[in-house]
Each structure stands twice: as C-alpha cells, then as structure tokens.
Design a protein around this motif. Structure first.
Motif, short mmCIF file in Angstrom:
data_model
loop_
_atom_site.label_atom_id
_atom_site.label_comp_id
_atom_site.label_asym_id
_atom_site.label_seq_id
_atom_site.Cartn_x
_atom_site.Cartn_y
_atom_site.Cartn_z
N ILE A 258 7.37 7.83 17.62
CA ILE A 258 8.49 8.21 16.77
C ILE A 258 7.94 8.48 15.38
CG2 ILE A 258 10.70 7.46 15.81
CD1 ILE A 258 10.73 5.44 18.28
N ILE A 259 7.96 9.73 14.97
CA ILE A 259 7.38 10.09 13.68
C ILE A 259 8.26 9.56 12.55
CG2 ILE A 259 6.69 12.00 12.17
CD1 ILE A 259 6.13 13.57 14.81
N GLU A 260 7.62 8.88 11.64
CA GLU A 260 8.32 8.32 10.49
C GLU A 260 7.56 8.75 9.24
OE1 GLU A 260 10.41 4.13 10.00
OE2 GLU A 260 8.24 3.94 9.82
N ARG A 261 8.25 9.41 8.35
CA ARG A 261 7.64 9.84 7.07
C ARG A 261 8.64 9.51 5.98
NH1 ARG A 261 4.47 10.08 3.32
NH2 ARG A 261 3.43 11.98 2.65
N GLU A 262 8.34 8.49 5.21
CA GLU A 262 9.30 7.92 4.27
C GLU A 262 9.27 8.58 2.89
OE1 GLU A 262 8.93 3.66 4.41
OE2 GLU A 262 9.21 3.65 6.57
N GLU B 130 3.72 18.98 11.05
CA GLU B 130 2.27 18.88 11.20
C GLU B 130 1.88 17.67 12.05
OE1 GLU B 130 0.55 19.00 7.26
OE2 GLU B 130 1.20 21.08 6.93
N THR B 131 2.61 16.58 11.91
CA THR B 131 2.31 15.38 12.70
C THR B 131 2.58 15.62 14.17
OG1 THR B 131 2.72 13.95 10.80
CG2 THR B 131 2.83 12.92 12.97
N VAL B 132 3.63 16.38 14.49
CA VAL B 132 3.91 16.72 15.89
C VAL B 132 2.68 17.41 16.49
CG1 VAL B 132 5.28 18.19 17.43
CG2 VAL B 132 6.41 16.83 15.67
N GLY B 133 2.19 18.43 15.81
CA GLY B 133 1.01 19.15 16.31
C GLY B 133 -0.22 18.26 16.39
N TYR B 134 -0.41 17.44 15.38
CA TYR B 134 -1.56 16.53 15.35
C TYR B 134 -1.53 15.58 16.54
CZ TYR B 134 -4.68 12.91 13.43
OH TYR B 134 -5.68 11.99 13.24
N LEU B 135 -0.37 14.95 16.79
CA LEU B 135 -0.27 14.02 17.90
C LEU B 135 -0.40 14.73 19.24
CD1 LEU B 135 2.58 11.67 16.64
CD2 LEU B 135 0.14 11.12 16.85
N GLU B 136 0.21 15.91 19.36
CA GLU B 136 0.08 16.66 20.63
C GLU B 136 -1.39 16.94 20.92
OE1 GLU B 136 4.33 19.06 20.91
OE2 GLU B 136 2.64 20.06 19.91
N GLY B 137 -2.16 17.30 19.90
CA GLY B 137 -3.59 17.53 20.09
C GLY B 137 -4.33 16.29 20.54
N LEU B 138 -4.04 15.17 19.90
CA LEU B 138 -4.71 13.92 20.28
C LEU B 138 -4.34 13.49 21.69
CD1 LEU B 138 -4.29 11.85 16.98
CD2 LEU B 138 -6.38 12.97 17.83
N LEU B 139 -3.07 13.63 22.04
CA LEU B 139 -2.62 13.23 23.37
C LEU B 139 -3.15 14.15 24.46
CD1 LEU B 139 1.01 12.18 22.41
CD2 LEU B 139 -0.83 10.66 23.18
N SER B 140 -3.29 15.44 24.14
CA SER B 140 -3.81 16.38 25.15
C SER B 140 -5.27 16.08 25.49
CB SER B 140 -3.65 17.82 24.68
OG SER B 140 -4.54 18.10 23.62
N GLU B 141 -5.99 15.52 24.55
CA GLU B 141 -7.39 15.14 24.83
C GLU B 141 -7.49 14.00 25.84
OE1 GLU B 141 -9.29 14.28 21.10
OE2 GLU B 141 -8.83 16.27 20.28
N GLY C 291 0.83 -1.19 0.00
CA GLY C 291 0.00 0.00 0.00
C GLY C 291 0.87 1.24 0.00
N LYS C 292 0.23 2.39 0.03
CA LYS C 292 0.95 3.67 -0.05
C LYS C 292 1.08 4.29 1.34
CE LYS C 292 0.76 8.22 -2.12
NZ LYS C 292 -0.03 9.22 -2.76
N GLU C 293 2.31 4.72 1.69
CA GLU C 293 2.56 5.42 2.94
C GLU C 293 2.12 6.88 2.76
OE1 GLU C 293 5.21 7.82 5.73
OE2 GLU C 293 5.74 7.51 3.64
N VAL C 294 1.45 7.42 3.79
CA VAL C 294 0.98 8.81 3.77
C VAL C 294 1.22 9.44 5.14
CG1 VAL C 294 -0.76 8.38 1.97
CG2 VAL C 294 -1.40 8.14 4.37
N LYS C 295 1.04 10.74 5.22
CA LYS C 295 1.22 11.49 6.47
C LYS C 295 0.25 10.97 7.54
CE LYS C 295 -0.52 15.55 6.96
NZ LYS C 295 -0.87 16.96 6.89
N ALA C 296 0.73 10.90 8.76
CA ALA C 296 -0.11 10.46 9.88
C ALA C 296 -1.38 11.30 9.94
CB ALA C 296 0.66 10.57 11.19
N GLY C 297 -2.50 10.61 10.01
CA GLY C 297 -3.79 11.26 10.08
C GLY C 297 -4.51 11.33 8.74
N SER C 298 -3.83 10.96 7.65
CA SER C 298 -4.48 11.05 6.35
C SER C 298 -4.68 9.68 5.69
CB SER C 298 -3.68 11.97 5.41
OG SER C 298 -2.38 11.46 5.20
#
Length: 188
Positions: A159-163, A175-186, A130-137
C-alpha cells in the motif's frame, strides 16, 4: 484506553459488515519491559479486542511505529490469539529510529500481512522524527527488502503511502508503482 477500545470495536463491527479482512491500527505505546504492569495491561486490552474481532471473523493487525520489532513480537506472543498480524511500515521503523526493516523480518516476518510502501531517513535530531521520503530514496533498501519479504513468504499487499500533498505526492506515487512493479517482476 476505554474510549479507544470502544472506537476499535465499532470500527470492527463496520469492517465485518463491509466484509473486510482486518482492522489495522497503531496500538500506541507498548512497554518494552514484559515485567512492567503496563505491558500486562496492554496485553489484556489487545487480547480483549482480538477475541472480539475473531468472533466477527476479522484479523487484527498492528502497524509498526514507535515500538521495536522484538516488542511487537513479544506482544503478539503474549496475546496468543490466532488472528494477529503486522502492517509493516518500513519507514516508520527508520523514522522512529527503532530498527532496520530488513532485519525486522528476521524477528516478525511470519506475522507480516501487508506493507506500507514508504521510505524514510533516520532521525539526526534526537528530538524529532526522521524525514519521510519517496520509496526507493531513503534507508529502507527496497530491492533487499522486497526480496527478503519474498523469502519469508509474504503474499500481502503493498500500500503506497506518501505523506505529502499536491502534485509531488501524485508524481511520487506513480513512480513508486513502477518502481515496485520492477522489483516484484525480478522475483517472478
């Protein structure tokens, strides 16, 4: 296999000198049939490495990839040492068409030690990954995934991995850092 095991032993010795907590690797092909002689050979090899690493004070973690969650758990239980764990790459389960990462936590959740924050799409061409994409998409469903990790008591690293490479890789990681911080803060 012998040369790969030797390389892992050398890596473990370095990790111990560097005071790292674990060695993480893809194990390669793990037969799904526990009665297969090749499965028993993998168990023997992994146990040898796990015992070696345990004597060095190291954990030995396996990154998810081409094996099913049940096969990974079966190997951990068959090896039977206390220093085993899983580096869960949720996208790999999807990219290889091997399972849903949220459901995988029902199988091996207690053994998950850290996460590769990566996303992906299931393969639509059976001859390709399959195709790798940005976390959350992609298909990981990160809000549910992060909550389920919390529910199973996960306390390890994301550990953010974007190949990909270049400016888009840097942008996606930020963007993934912010996305994960938001999810974890919830969850706090």
């Amino acid at each position: 296999r012998t040369s790969r095991m030797d390389a892992l032993r050398k890596g473990a010795e370095f990790a111990a000198r560097a005071k790292l907590p674990a060695v993480i690797t893809h194990l390669g092909f793990i037969p799904e049939n526990p009665a297969d002689i090749a499965f028993r050979d993998v168990v023997t090899a992994v146990r040898d490495l796990a015992v070696f690493m345990d004597k060095l004070g190291l954990q030995f973690w396996f990154e998810t990839g081409q094996e099913t969650p049940v096969t990974m758990l079966r190997l951990i239980q068959a090896v039977g040492t206390q220093n085993l764990g899983i580096n869960l790459d949720p996208a790999n389960l999807i990219l290889y068409g091997r399972g849903n990462p949220i459901d995988a936590l029902d199988v091996f959740g207690p053994w998950v030690r850290n996460i590769h924050a990566k996303d992906g799409l299931y393969p639509t061409d059976p001859m390709k990954l399959g195709k790798e994409v940005k976390a959350g998409s992609g298909r990981v469903r990160y809000p549910d995934f992060v909550k389920r990790l919390h529910d199973v008591g996960f306390t390890g690293e994301y550990i953010i991995e974007r190949e990909i490479s270049g400016d888009q890789q840097s942008k996606d990681i930020r963007e993934t850092v912010g996305y994960l911080e938001g999810l974890l803060s919830e969850l706090a």
